[in-house]
Design an enzyme around this catalytic site. Structure first.
Site, PDB file in Angstrom:
ATOM      1  N   GLN A  19      39.712  -6.215 -66.340  1.00  8.74           N
ATOM      2  CA  GLN A  19      40.204  -5.811 -65.035  1.00  8.74           C
ATOM      3  C   GLN A  19      41.731  -5.774 -65.041  1.00  8.74           C
ATOM      4  O   GLN A  19      42.385  -6.436 -65.841  1.00  8.74           O
ATOM      5  CB  GLN A  19      39.706  -6.772 -63.955  1.00  8.74           C
ATOM      6  N   VAL A  46      42.480 -11.375 -61.078  1.00 12.52           N
ATOM      7  CA  VAL A  46      41.382 -10.633 -61.718  1.00 12.52           C
ATOM      8  C   VAL A  46      40.555 -11.635 -62.505  1.00 12.52           C
ATOM      9  O   VAL A  46      41.062 -12.649 -62.971  1.00 12.52           O
ATOM     10  CB  VAL A  46      41.880  -9.490 -62.628  1.00 12.52           C
ATOM     11  N   SER A  47      39.266 -11.329 -62.638  1.00  5.95           N
ATOM     12  CA  SER A  47      38.343 -12.261 -63.272  1.00  5.95           C
ATOM     13  C   SER A  47      38.247 -12.095 -64.771  1.00  5.95           C
ATOM     14  O   SER A  47      37.991 -13.048 -65.490  1.00  5.95           O
ATOM     15  CB  SER A  47      36.939 -12.087 -62.684  1.00  5.95           C
ATOM     16  N   THR A  48      38.398 -10.897 -65.261  1.00  2.00           N
ATOM     17  CA  THR A  48      38.203 -10.666 -66.690  1.00  2.00           C
ATOM     18  C   THR A  48      39.407  -9.947 -67.282  1.00  2.00           C
ATOM     19  O   THR A  48      40.234  -9.378 -66.567  1.00  2.00           O
ATOM     20  CB  THR A  48      36.956  -9.795 -66.945  1.00  2.00           C
TER      21      THR A  48
END
Length: 193
Positions: free
Chosen positions: A13, A8-10
Site C-alpha cells: 500500500q 498503511v497496513s502493508t
C-alpha cells in the site's frame, strides 16, 4: 493547528493518497505523521508522535477511522486522549469533527455502532461453532497424524531403538506434534539377569 496522521497496513500500500487528502484538507506537510504497520500492532511511533504534538485547540486529521484505531476500544481511548488535550479529531471521509457538538455525538454513535457490530459478529461466530460441534465437527487445525501415518507413528514410537528426531523427520512433523499425538514414550523395561 492541523496535525495529520496517515497509516498503511502493508508494504504494497502507498501513503500518497492519504497524504494528498490531508494536504487538500489544509494540513501542512511538515505536520503529517505516518506509520507503515498493521492496525493490530500497538507500536505505532507516528501516531504516538502525532498525539504528543497535539496542543489545546489543535485538530488531528485522518482520512478514515480505520487508519487511526486498531479496534473500537482503541478508538474510544484515542478519542478520550484527544479530548483530554482539549483538541479535536476530524475524519475526512466520514465528515466527523469532534470540535463541534454534532461531531462529538457522531463520533460516539459511530463508535457505539462499531462496538455493536463486533458483538454481533462474535455472537454469530459462537453460535456457528456450537452448531458445528453439535454436528460432530471439531474446530481447530487439522491433525497432522491421522489414519495410516498415525499407525506408522505408533509403531515407530513403540520401537525404543529409533530416536525421536528420526521418527519426526520420517513423518515430517515436529517432536512436539509426536508428543501431543502419542503421549509420553514408553520407558524401556530394565533387563533382569
Amino acid at each position: 493547528m492541523l496535525i495529520g496522521y496517515a497509516r498503511v497496513s502493508t508494504i504494497d500500500q502507498h501513503l500518497e493518497p492519504q497524504l494528498d487528502a490531508l494536504s487538500a484538507a489544509g494540513v501542512d506537510g511538515e505536520r503529517i505523521y505516518t506509520d507503515k504497520a498493521m492496525g493490530a500492532h500497538a507500536d505505532r511511533p507516528g501516531l504516538a508522535s502525532a498525539l504528543k504534538a497535539l496542543r489545546e485547540g489543535d485538530t488531528l486529521v485522518v482520512v478514515k477511522l480505520d487508519r487511526l484505531a486498531r479496534s473500537v476500544k482503541h478508538l474510544i481511548e484515542l478519542g478520550e486522549t484527544i479530548q483530554g488535550k482539549s483538541a479535536a479529531l476530524r475524519v475526512l471521509d466520514a465528515g466527523i469533527d469532534t470540535g463541534t457538538p454534532v461531531g462529538r455525538l457522531t463520533f460516539h454513535i459511530v463508535g457505539a455502532l462499531a462496538e455493536f457490530e463486533l458483538a454481533l459478529i462474535s455472537e454469530r461466530t459462537q453460535a456457528g461453532l456450537r452448531a458445528a460441534r453439535e454436528r460432530g465437527r471439531r474446530g481447530g487445525r487439522k491433525r497432522k497424524l491421522e489414519g495410516a501415518p498415525l499407525k506408522l507413528a505408533q509403531a515407530l514410537w513403540a520401537d525404543l531403538s529409533i530416536p525421536i528426531t528420526d521418527i519426526a523427520g520420517q513423518l515430517k512433523v515436529s517432536r512436539r506434534t509426536l508428543f501431543r499425538e502419542l503421549g509420553p514414550r514408553p520407558v524401556p523395561k530394565p533387563k533382569t539377569e
